[in-house]
Design a protein around this motif. Sequence first.
Motif, PDB file in Angstrom:
ATOM      1  N   ARG A   1       0.819  -1.205   0.000  1.00  0.00           N
ATOM      2  CA  ARG A   1       0.000   0.000   0.000  1.00  0.00           C
ATOM      3  C   ARG A   1       0.861   1.267   0.000  1.00  0.00           C
ATOM      4  NH1 ARG A   1      -4.400   1.666   4.604  1.00  0.00           N
ATOM      5  NH2 ARG A   1      -4.605   3.817   3.933  1.00  0.00           N
ATOM      6  N   GLN A   2       1.908   1.259   0.819  1.00  0.00           N
ATOM      7  CA  GLN A   2       2.792   2.428   0.915  1.00  0.00           C
ATOM      8  C   GLN A   2       3.436   2.783  -0.415  1.00  0.00           C
ATOM      9  OE1 GLN A   2       5.045   0.879   4.423  1.00  0.00           O
ATOM     10  NE2 GLN A   2       5.607   3.042   4.583  1.00  0.00           N
ATOM     11  N   ALA A   3       3.542   1.782  -1.303  1.00  0.00           N
ATOM     12  CA  ALA A   3       4.254   2.026  -2.552  1.00  0.00           C
ATOM     13  C   ALA A   3       3.390   2.762  -3.562  1.00  0.00           C
ATOM     14  CB  ALA A   3       4.740   0.702  -3.137  1.00  0.00           C
ATOM     15  N   VAL A   4       2.061   2.807  -3.345  1.00  0.00           N
ATOM     16  CA  VAL A   4       1.184   3.389  -4.353  1.00  0.00           C
ATOM     17  C   VAL A   4       1.428   4.889  -4.560  1.00  0.00           C
ATOM     18  CG1 VAL A   4      -1.218   3.779  -4.998  1.00  0.00           C
ATOM     19  CG2 VAL A   4      -0.523   1.570  -4.108  1.00  0.00           C
ATOM     20  N   PRO A   5       1.518   5.678  -3.454  1.00  0.00           N
ATOM     21  CA  PRO A   5       1.861   7.095  -3.683  1.00  0.00           C
ATOM     22  C   PRO A   5       3.208   7.255  -4.377  1.00  0.00           C
ATOM     23  CG  PRO A   5       1.160   6.746  -1.417  1.00  0.00           C
ATOM     24  CD  PRO A   5       1.273   5.404  -2.040  1.00  0.00           C
ATOM     25  N   LEU A   6       4.136   6.328  -4.101  1.00  0.00           N
ATOM     26  CA  LEU A   6       5.454   6.412  -4.725  1.00  0.00           C
ATOM     27  C   LEU A   6       5.334   6.196  -6.226  1.00  0.00           C
ATOM     28  CD1 LEU A   6       7.483   4.285  -2.154  1.00  0.00           C
ATOM     29  CD2 LEU A   6       6.915   6.704  -2.108  1.00  0.00           C
ATOM     30  N   ALA A   7       4.472   5.249  -6.609  1.00  0.00           N
ATOM     31  CA  ALA A   7       4.248   5.014  -8.034  1.00  0.00           C
ATOM     32  C   ALA A   7       3.655   6.252  -8.684  1.00  0.00           C
ATOM     33  CB  ALA A   7       3.315   3.811  -8.209  1.00  0.00           C
ATOM     34  N   LEU A   8       2.738   6.911  -7.958  1.00  0.00           N
ATOM     35  CA  LEU A   8       2.137   8.159  -8.460  1.00  0.00           C
ATOM     36  C   LEU A   8       3.226   9.202  -8.698  1.00  0.00           C
ATOM     37  CD1 LEU A   8      -0.520   9.784  -8.939  1.00  0.00           C
ATOM     38  CD2 LEU A   8      -0.341  10.509  -6.573  1.00  0.00           C
ATOM     39  N   LEU A   9       4.162   9.288  -7.728  1.00  0.00           N
ATOM     40  CA  LEU A   9       5.271  10.238  -7.847  1.00  0.00           C
ATOM     41  C   LEU A   9       6.077   9.976  -9.115  1.00  0.00           C
ATOM     42  CD1 LEU A   9       7.217  12.358  -6.419  1.00  0.00           C
ATOM     43  CD2 LEU A   9       8.466  10.369  -5.620  1.00  0.00           C
ATOM     44  N   VAL A  10       6.396   8.709  -9.341  1.00  0.00           N
ATOM     45  CA  VAL A  10       7.224   8.355 -10.506  1.00  0.00           C
ATOM     46  C   VAL A  10       6.480   8.679 -11.800  1.00  0.00           C
ATOM     47  CG1 VAL A  10       8.290   6.449 -11.738  1.00  0.00           C
ATOM     48  CG2 VAL A  10       8.566   6.635  -9.269  1.00  0.00           C
ATOM     49  N   LEU A  11       5.173   8.357 -11.830  1.00  0.00           N
ATOM     50  CA  LEU A  11       4.377   8.647 -13.036  1.00  0.00           C
ATOM     51  C   LEU A  11       4.366  10.140 -13.331  1.00  0.00           C
ATOM     52  CD1 LEU A  11       1.310   6.249 -12.715  1.00  0.00           C
ATOM     53  CD2 LEU A  11       3.221   6.128 -14.325  1.00  0.00           C
ATOM     54  N   VAL A  12       4.166  10.937 -12.298  1.00  0.00           N
ATOM     55  CA  VAL A  12       4.113  12.390 -12.514  1.00  0.00           C
ATOM     56  C   VAL A  12       5.462  12.896 -13.009  1.00  0.00           C
ATOM     57  CG1 VAL A  12       3.952  14.603 -11.316  1.00  0.00           C
ATOM     58  CG2 VAL A  12       2.193  12.887 -10.994  1.00  0.00           C
ATOM     59  N   ILE A  13       6.551  12.414 -12.391  1.00  0.00           N
ATOM     60  CA  ILE A  13       7.868  12.892 -12.819  1.00  0.00           C
ATOM     61  C   ILE A  13       8.146  12.483 -14.265  1.00  0.00           C
ATOM     62  CG2 ILE A  13      10.335  12.546 -12.439  1.00  0.00           C
ATOM     63  CD1 ILE A  13       9.872  12.774  -9.528  1.00  0.00           C
ATOM     64  N   LEU A  14       7.651  11.289 -14.642  1.00  0.00           N
ATOM     65  CA  LEU A  14       7.873  10.828 -16.015  1.00  0.00           C
ATOM     66  C   LEU A  14       7.059  11.631 -17.022  1.00  0.00           C
ATOM     67  CD1 LEU A  14       7.991   6.928 -15.912  1.00  0.00           C
ATOM     68  CD2 LEU A  14       9.765   8.488 -16.724  1.00  0.00           C
ATOM     69  N   PHE A  15       5.783  11.869 -16.711  1.00  0.00           N
ATOM     70  CA  PHE A  15       4.886  12.388 -17.747  1.00  0.00           C
ATOM     71  C   PHE A  15       4.496  13.851 -17.568  1.00  0.00           C
ATOM     72  CE2 PHE A  15       4.152   7.772 -17.738  1.00  0.00           C
ATOM     73  CZ  PHE A  15       4.603   7.527 -19.025  1.00  0.00           C
ATOM     74  N   ARG A  16       4.605  14.363 -16.352  1.00  0.00           N
ATOM     75  CA  ARG A  16       4.283  15.770 -16.150  1.00  0.00           C
ATOM     76  C   ARG A  16       5.173  16.338 -15.053  1.00  0.00           C
ATOM     77  NH1 ARG A  16       0.739  19.511 -17.894  1.00  0.00           N
ATOM     78  NH2 ARG A  16       0.314  21.116 -16.362  1.00  0.00           N
ATOM     79  N   PRO A  17       6.459  16.488 -15.394  1.00  0.00           N
ATOM     80  CA  PRO A  17       7.434  16.809 -14.343  1.00  0.00           C
ATOM     81  C   PRO A  17       7.170  18.122 -13.612  1.00  0.00           C
ATOM     82  CG  PRO A  17       8.458  16.826 -16.514  1.00  0.00           C
ATOM     83  CD  PRO A  17       7.097  16.259 -16.687  1.00  0.00           C
ATOM     84  N   GLN A  18       6.465  19.049 -14.218  1.00  0.00           N
ATOM     85  CA  GLN A  18       6.225  20.308 -13.504  1.00  0.00           C
ATOM     86  C   GLN A  18       5.055  20.172 -12.524  1.00  0.00           C
ATOM     87  OE1 GLN A  18       5.373  19.583 -16.549  1.00  0.00           O
ATOM     88  NE2 GLN A  18       3.980  21.056 -17.486  1.00  0.00           N
ATOM     89  N   GLY A  19       4.471  18.975 -12.428  1.00  0.00           N
ATOM     90  CA  GLY A  19       3.358  18.758 -11.507  1.00  0.00           C
ATOM     91  C   GLY A  19       2.038  18.989 -12.208  1.00  0.00           C
ATOM     92  N   LEU A  20       0.941  18.492 -11.588  1.00  0.00           N
ATOM     93  CA  LEU A  20      -0.354  18.554 -12.270  1.00  0.00           C
ATOM     94  C   LEU A  20      -0.798  19.988 -12.503  1.00  0.00           C
ATOM     95  CD1 LEU A  20      -2.173  15.644 -10.416  1.00  0.00           C
ATOM     96  CD2 LEU A  20      -1.101  15.625 -12.681  1.00  0.00           C
ATOM     97  N   LEU A  21      -0.553  20.880 -11.519  1.00  0.00           N
ATOM     98  CA  LEU A  21      -0.992  22.266 -11.676  1.00  0.00           C
ATOM     99  C   LEU A  21       0.178  23.225 -11.809  1.00  0.00           C
ATOM    100  CD1 LEU A  21      -3.802  22.389  -8.958  1.00  0.00           C
ATOM    101  CD2 LEU A  21      -4.039  21.919 -11.393  1.00  0.00           C
TER     102      LEU A  21
END
Lengths: 297, 329
Positions: free
Chosen positions: A269-289
């Motif tokens: 479970r703890q790894a899920v936010p980490l996966a979110l972090l990696v996805l954002v850095i890969l596809f939208r590095p400046q963050g969602l907003l």
Amino acid sequence: MADFLQLLIAGLATGAIYALAAIGFTLLWQTSQTINFAQGEFVMLPAFFALVAMHWFGLPFWLSALIAIGCAVILLGLVFKLVIVDPLIRQGVLPLVISTIAVGLLLKDGAKEAYSAEAHRFPSIFPDRLVDVLGVKISLAQLGVLAVALAAIAALQWFLAATSTGRQMQATAQNPGVARILGVRVERMVMLTFVLNAALAAVASLLISPIYLVKFSNGETLGLAAFVAAIVGGFNQVRGAIAGGLLVGVIDNLAGAYSGLIGVSSSYRQAVPLALLVLVILFRPQGLLGRREERSV
Amino acid sequence: MRSGLAWAAVAVAVLALALAPLGLGRYDVYILTLWLVTAVAALGVNLIVGYAGQETLAQAAFLGIGAYTSALLAKAGVPFGLAFFAAGGISFAIGLAIGFPALRVQKHYLAFVTLAFSVFVWLVIRNEEWLTGGVMGLKDIERPSLFGASLRPHRLFFWFVLAIAAALTFAMWWLVRSPWGRAFTALRENPVRAESLGVNVRRYTLLAFAIGSAYGGFAGALYAPLVEFIDPAPFALGPSLLFLLMVVVGGSGSFAGPFVGAAVAVLLPEWLRFAESYYLLIYAALVILMMAFCPTGLVGLAGRLWSLRRRPARMAEDEGARALGEAKP
């Protein structure tokens, strides 16, 4: 569906608390280039202040909570700024980053040695009762947490956008040089940011502690949630930190419940936010907003 | 002349280290070996932090990857040499994979990604019991043998580790002296200018991170047979933070820094036995004081004291001011 709504509200409640921690982290980063790796410990510690006031001095809960916020503002705001950040920022960013890591260790082990290594229960501000809303059972405590956290965020947004001091703080964050020329007392605004960060962390601490219990090692999880929230939302935006915090909270809660459906063991479970972090850095590095930042030579 | 003197000093130091175990008991030799292993991992951190100007919070995780890789391969009957290079190779590959996205963004993102990676590695080691034994760990890890002779005796194993550590140290020395290594220094001092001079900043930083992480893997491959039992605890986030702190305490960006820092990190807990649980508190406070007054670490402090002795006081002050100025980004 009813389950889902319950999980969603629980997630929004913890997410709003993460958002409080992430906003402070973002504000410090913007106004003073302080990347506070001790942010998780800043959220862990105030609950200990409250426990000390209650159990060592026998004070009532409401007074202890106020004392906890006061102690946090003094120690994690003023003292942190004057004793740690001011001397170290002169040495450069890396020494400061290293020092905040050391401060984190200091607070974590300090809480363990001075109070105890065990997890402690913490009184909830709101009654732990379920109310029935259109057939969905919702915890009153979670609604209360959500309401307080959102009220704090709204108050902060109003302060930043509508008051003169708040606008001066924003100016300081965006461009300290120009702000100074325009007559903003930059030093005072930076100090105010540290005080605000400490107050937000203290509120987050009082809200999260009934859920997570009070433990010296909580800072690791809380800090990680705050960092992920700030980066996912886009750390150069306060509203980014808010969106990021809520998103991390909701995803965290849903992952805990539905991990079986997506074929992941709940021990991850703890790894899920980490996966979110990696996805954002890969596809939208400046963050969602977030906005892209320009570099200067 | 100067470099000849430096080489002689290094030779004397290595010789003294090689002879040291003869006069020491079993536990002391163990501590000395642990220092060497820690120093190898710290060398990697120094490349990332001191030369490439990035922050890594995952060196203990790479140590764990190396330790479990070598231990599992050793249990499967793979010779140590192969397991050793596998440990380093896997760490290098993972370093590339997590460094690539993180370094695309901006300065401190590598710190956050490695932070997340640390937590993830710890989860995997703890949860995948079929592979890693979970919290029970892996027992009875055999020490390798060389030319048919087992390296089980603690002195033999120390010499074995010393030889490998010396080789890895030499490789690192060569790396930071090469034109390639000079490029690191350039991009730490001013990344934008370095880029305009044709240094591919992203590629260099990424390689520095991957090589530094590979040193963590190599150190792990030595750590597992040294302690003969591994469990998740030494590879958690906390120890990763300590790796970063020890390199900075020793002196990041100076070649001797990691050795000094590792000595402090391994020996201080031994000396501060009486303080027991307060050890981390004292250590953290020392780190903050060190950063405030001497960000170049113990090596920088020694250099400052040395120049104080040799020059008139006024000049020494100028020197100190210059050293402080250099530490700024």
